[in-house]
Scaffold this active site. Structure first.
Site, PDB file in Angstrom:
ATOM      1  N   TRP A 132       6.686   1.450  -0.312  1.00 38.25           N
ATOM      2  CA  TRP A 132       4.885   0.948   0.960  1.00 38.25           C
ATOM      3  C   TRP A 132       5.150  -0.585  -0.310  1.00 38.25           C
ATOM      4  CZ3 TRP A 132       5.909  -1.843   4.877  1.00 38.25           C
ATOM      5  CH2 TRP A 132       4.670  -2.157   5.582  1.00 38.25           C
ATOM      6  N   ASN A 133       4.829  -0.301  -1.337  1.00 45.36           N
ATOM      7  CA  ASN A 133       4.447  -1.268  -2.452  1.00 45.36           C
ATOM      8  C   ASN A 133       5.839  -2.290  -3.325  1.00 45.36           C
ATOM      9  OD1 ASN A 133       1.412  -0.694  -2.996  1.00 45.36           O
ATOM     10  ND2 ASN A 133       2.289   1.137  -3.563  1.00 45.36           N
ATOM     11  N   SER A 134       6.615  -1.779  -3.326  1.00 44.38           N
ATOM     12  CA  SER A 134       7.974  -2.861  -3.629  1.00 44.38           C
ATOM     13  C   SER A 134       8.121  -3.401  -2.440  1.00 44.38           C
ATOM     14  CB  SER A 134       9.373  -1.794  -4.344  1.00 44.38           C
ATOM     15  OG  SER A 134       8.577  -1.056  -5.225  1.00 44.38           O
ATOM     16  N   ASP A 173      -8.893   7.130   0.153  1.00 44.77           N
ATOM     17  CA  ASP A 173      -7.256   6.816   0.042  1.00 44.77           C
ATOM     18  C   ASP A 173      -7.252   8.131   0.858  1.00 44.77           C
ATOM     19  OD1 ASP A 173      -4.596   7.821  -0.577  1.00 44.77           O
ATOM     20  OD2 ASP A 173      -4.984   7.434  -2.389  1.00 44.77           O
ATOM     21  N   THR A 231      -2.408   4.122   1.991  1.00 42.99           N
ATOM     22  CA  THR A 231      -1.250   3.037   1.189  1.00 42.99           C
ATOM     23  C   THR A 231       0.507   3.373   1.419  1.00 42.99           C
ATOM     24  OG1 THR A 231      -1.008   4.978  -0.032  1.00 42.99           O
ATOM     25  CG2 THR A 231      -2.561   3.626  -0.700  1.00 42.99           C
ATOM     26  N   HIS A 283      -0.879   4.062  -5.734  1.00 49.72           N
ATOM     27  CA  HIS A 283      -2.055   4.501  -4.856  1.00 49.72           C
ATOM     28  C   HIS A 283      -3.028   3.425  -5.465  1.00 49.72           C
ATOM     29  CE1 HIS A 283      -0.682   7.684  -2.036  1.00 49.72           C
ATOM     30  NE2 HIS A 283       0.252   8.053  -2.107  1.00 49.72           N
TER      31      HIS A 283
HETATM   32  N1  UDP Z   1       6.938  -0.381 -10.283  1.00 49.60           N
HETATM   33  C1  UDP Z   1       6.991  -1.891 -11.979  1.00 49.60           C
HETATM   34  N2  UDP Z   1       7.525  -1.482 -12.882  1.00 49.60           N
HETATM   35  C2  UDP Z   1       8.932  -0.830 -12.620  1.00 49.60           C
HETATM   36  C3  UDP Z   1       8.663  -0.521 -11.452  1.00 49.60           C
HETATM   37  C4  UDP Z   1       7.585  -0.232 -10.412  1.00 49.60           C
HETATM   38  O1  UDP Z   1       5.620  -2.242 -12.161  1.00 49.60           O
HETATM   39  O2  UDP Z   1       9.406  -0.743 -13.198  1.00 49.60           O
HETATM   40  C5  UDP Z   1       5.464  -0.549 -10.118  1.00 49.60           C
HETATM   41  C6  UDP Z   1       5.457  -1.871  -8.360  1.00 49.60           C
HETATM   42  O3  UDP Z   1       5.706  -2.870  -8.669  1.00 49.60           O
HETATM   43  C7  UDP Z   1       5.137  -0.478  -7.405  1.00 49.60           C
HETATM   44  C8  UDP Z   1       5.081   0.934  -8.186  1.00 49.60           C
HETATM   45  O4  UDP Z   1       5.511   0.250  -9.424  1.00 49.60           O
HETATM   46  O5  UDP Z   1       3.639  -1.201  -7.792  1.00 49.60           O
HETATM   47  C9  UDP Z   1       5.953   1.475  -7.522  1.00 49.60           C
HETATM   48  O6  UDP Z   1       4.760   2.143  -5.521  1.00 49.60           O
HETATM   49  P1  UDP Z   1       6.364   1.307  -4.706  1.00 49.60           P
HETATM   50  O7  UDP Z   1       5.399   2.093  -3.271  1.00 49.60           O
HETATM   51  O8  UDP Z   1       7.164   0.673  -4.165  1.00 49.60           O
HETATM   52  O9  UDP Z   1       6.632   3.072  -5.026  1.00 49.60           O
HETATM   53  P2  UDP Z   1       6.422   4.625  -5.357  1.00 49.60           P
HETATM   54  O10 UDP Z   1       6.772   4.881  -7.275  1.00 49.60           O
HETATM   55  O11 UDP Z   1       5.590   4.726  -4.428  1.00 49.60           O
HETATM   56  O12 UDP Z   1       7.595   5.259  -4.801  1.00 49.60           O
END
Ligand code: UDP
Length: 463
Positions: free
Chosen positions: A354-356, A115, A137, A22
């Site tokens: 979603w970020n990945s 948010d 997000t 987020h």
């Molecule tokens: N991320 C990172 N390093 C890692 C794994 C994940 O920096 O080893 C970051 C990734 O770039 C993304 C966030 O953590 O920005 C994960 O967000 P996502 O929405 O994909 O998954 P969530 O953690 O919310 O399930």
């Protein structure tokens, strides 16, 4: 000139829910606003501020904290329900105080970007007569599904095998967010997700970390209901339009990334030869799933870089790390953007957070989806069927993707001559479209400009 001055004076308070997935997009959006001449303060909870390590300076973005009633962390004896209730009660109070403090220090807030996990922040903004903008997000597709449930247009538990919503292709129930498809699985979280829409009609703007071409039909459809604008992807500028100087990283990290170890290791590998695997910051894999994935990586011909968070490490098969030293690197956390943008990486095995998903898409890396829960199954469907830039590993009756299935998906995505080639070509196409959206005059860039213009027209006490 007058207009420019009011823009320069507008001060936006960006309020984030305390989670890695987020804060990253909200901070990035803040940087974009800053680059357009606004002043921005990022509000995070006190406990979150304590637990984060800041790796990159946030520059002129001020960071302020507010309390959610759990300044020393959430104790296990408190239920999730209690957590969110207290968050709302104490959060509303302390956020109001924070806004008033800004006003009395001669630096008043004009607009609250919040948010929607914290939907009460919009009530705080409206109570104080400020502009309120929701910033989602998750994808527009996923949010529209929750919206339809919240308004009673989709009744739970769902009947039939697929759902139909204007702007979406027919979506099989199994591809819906898990909180909807597996009715009753996490009732408190579902309540939270639905509460995002309880007061959405009061929001002056509804922003999405997405871009028009990525979700065109649902964006068009929901724009008839909400003052909707896509402003993403919120991947740091250096990876897309390169217009924001120094914007190379998200800046906040929940865990310490093993940057040197990963980058030095990748530097030794050939172009497109490495499989990168990560399940984000929250997902917990079953022991069985972990074993199948480990077996697949151990027997494959590819090099691999696998992020296994400290809390997940005990699920790795005995001696796995030692036995795969030749071809693999296992780290507790990595600099994901740097990794995905490295030429050695040829495929991302992802939980489809979603970020990945947006990062992989923006950096042109084809994906193999192993969605676990929440919005991930829907994102995986889109990766495979709508954007055509990856495959979703099929699961057996126990919900586990077995070694052979993951292996076949990775092989196709990395080396496949037909389907695989199409996937790799689409990955390049989406990378270009993502850049186009945020670059000067692109759809997201124009939307951000319009947002800034809206603030120029806000009541004068706000500016
Ligand atoms: N991320 C990172 N390093 C890692 C794994 C994940 O920096 O080893 C970051 C990734 O770039 C993304 C966030 O953590 O920005 C994960 O967000 P996502 O929405 O994909 O998954 P969530 O953690 O919310 O399930």
């Amino acid at each position: 000139m007058e207009k420019e001055e009011s823009v320069l004076h507008a001060h936006v308070l960006v309020v984030s829910f305390p989670a890695q997935g987020h804060i990253n997009p909200l901070l990035q959006f803040s940087k974009r606003l800053l680059s357009k001449g606004l002043r921005v303060t990022l509000a995070i909870t006190k406990y979150f501020a304590k637990s984060m390590t800041m790796h990159a300076p946030t520059g002129p973005i001020k960071v302020e904290t507010f309390s959610n009633g759990y300044d020393d962390g959430w104790q296990k004896e408190n239920s999730t329900e209690e957590y969110f209730e207290r968050f709302k009660m104490v959060g509303s109070q302390t956020l109001t105080e924070l806004i008033k403090k800004q006003e009395s220090s001669g630096d008043p807030i004009s607009c609250v970007v919040y948010d929607p996990f914290l939907s009460w922040a919009l009530d705080v903004a409206k109570e104080l007569n400020l502009v309120g903008a929701a910033f989602f997000t998750q994808s527009c597709t996923v949010c529209s599904i929750y919206y339809h449930v919240q308004r009673g247009l989709l009744k739970l538990p769902l009947a039939g095998t697929e759902i139909s919503i204007p702007g979406l292709p027919p979506v099989p129930i199994t591809d819906l967010p898990s909180f909807v498809s597996i009715f009753g699985s996490y009732p408190t979280i579902l309540t939270l997700l639905l509460s995002q829409f309880s007061n959405i009609d009061k929001a002056d703007l509804v922003l999405f970390n997405s871009f028009d071409k990525l979700e065109q039909e649902i964006v068009n459809s929901m724009a008839k209901i909400w003052p909707l604008k896509t402003i993403g992807p919120t991947v740091p500028s250096i990876y897309l339009d390169k217009r924001i100087e120094g914007d190379e990283d998200y800046g906040f990290n929940l865990f310490n990334p093993c940057t040197d170890t990963c980058m030095n290791w990748l530097n030794m590998k050939e172009t497109g030869s490495v499989v990168y695997i990560s399940f984000g910051s929250l997902a917990e894999l079953g022991v069985e799933q972990m074993k199948e994935l480990a077996l697949c990586l151990k027997d494959s011909n590819n090099h691999f870089l696998w992020v296994v968070r400290q809390s997940e490490k005990n699920k790795l098969p005995t001696n796995f790390v030692e036995e795969t030293l030749e071809k693999g690197l296992v780290v507790p956390w990595c600099p994901q953007l740097e990794v995905l943008s490295h030429k050695a990486v040829g495929c991302f095995v992802t939980h489809c957070g979603w970020n990945s998903t947006l990062e992989s898409l923006s950096l042109g890396v084809p994906m193999v989806g192993l969605p676990q829960w929440t919005d991930q199954p829907t994102n995986a469907k889109y990766i495979e069927d709508v954007w055509g830039m990856g495959l979703r590993a099929k699961v057996d009756e126990k919900g586990v993707a077995i070694k052979e299935e993951i292996e076949a998906c990775i092989r196709e995505v990395m080396q496949g001559a037909e389907k695989g080639k199409e996937i790799r070509n689409n990955a390049i196409k989406w990378k270009e479209l993502a850049k186009e959206a945020v670059d000067e005059g692109g759809s997201s860039d124009r939307n951000i400009e319009e947002f800034v213009a809206l603030l120029c027209g806000a009541p004068s006490r706000c500016l």
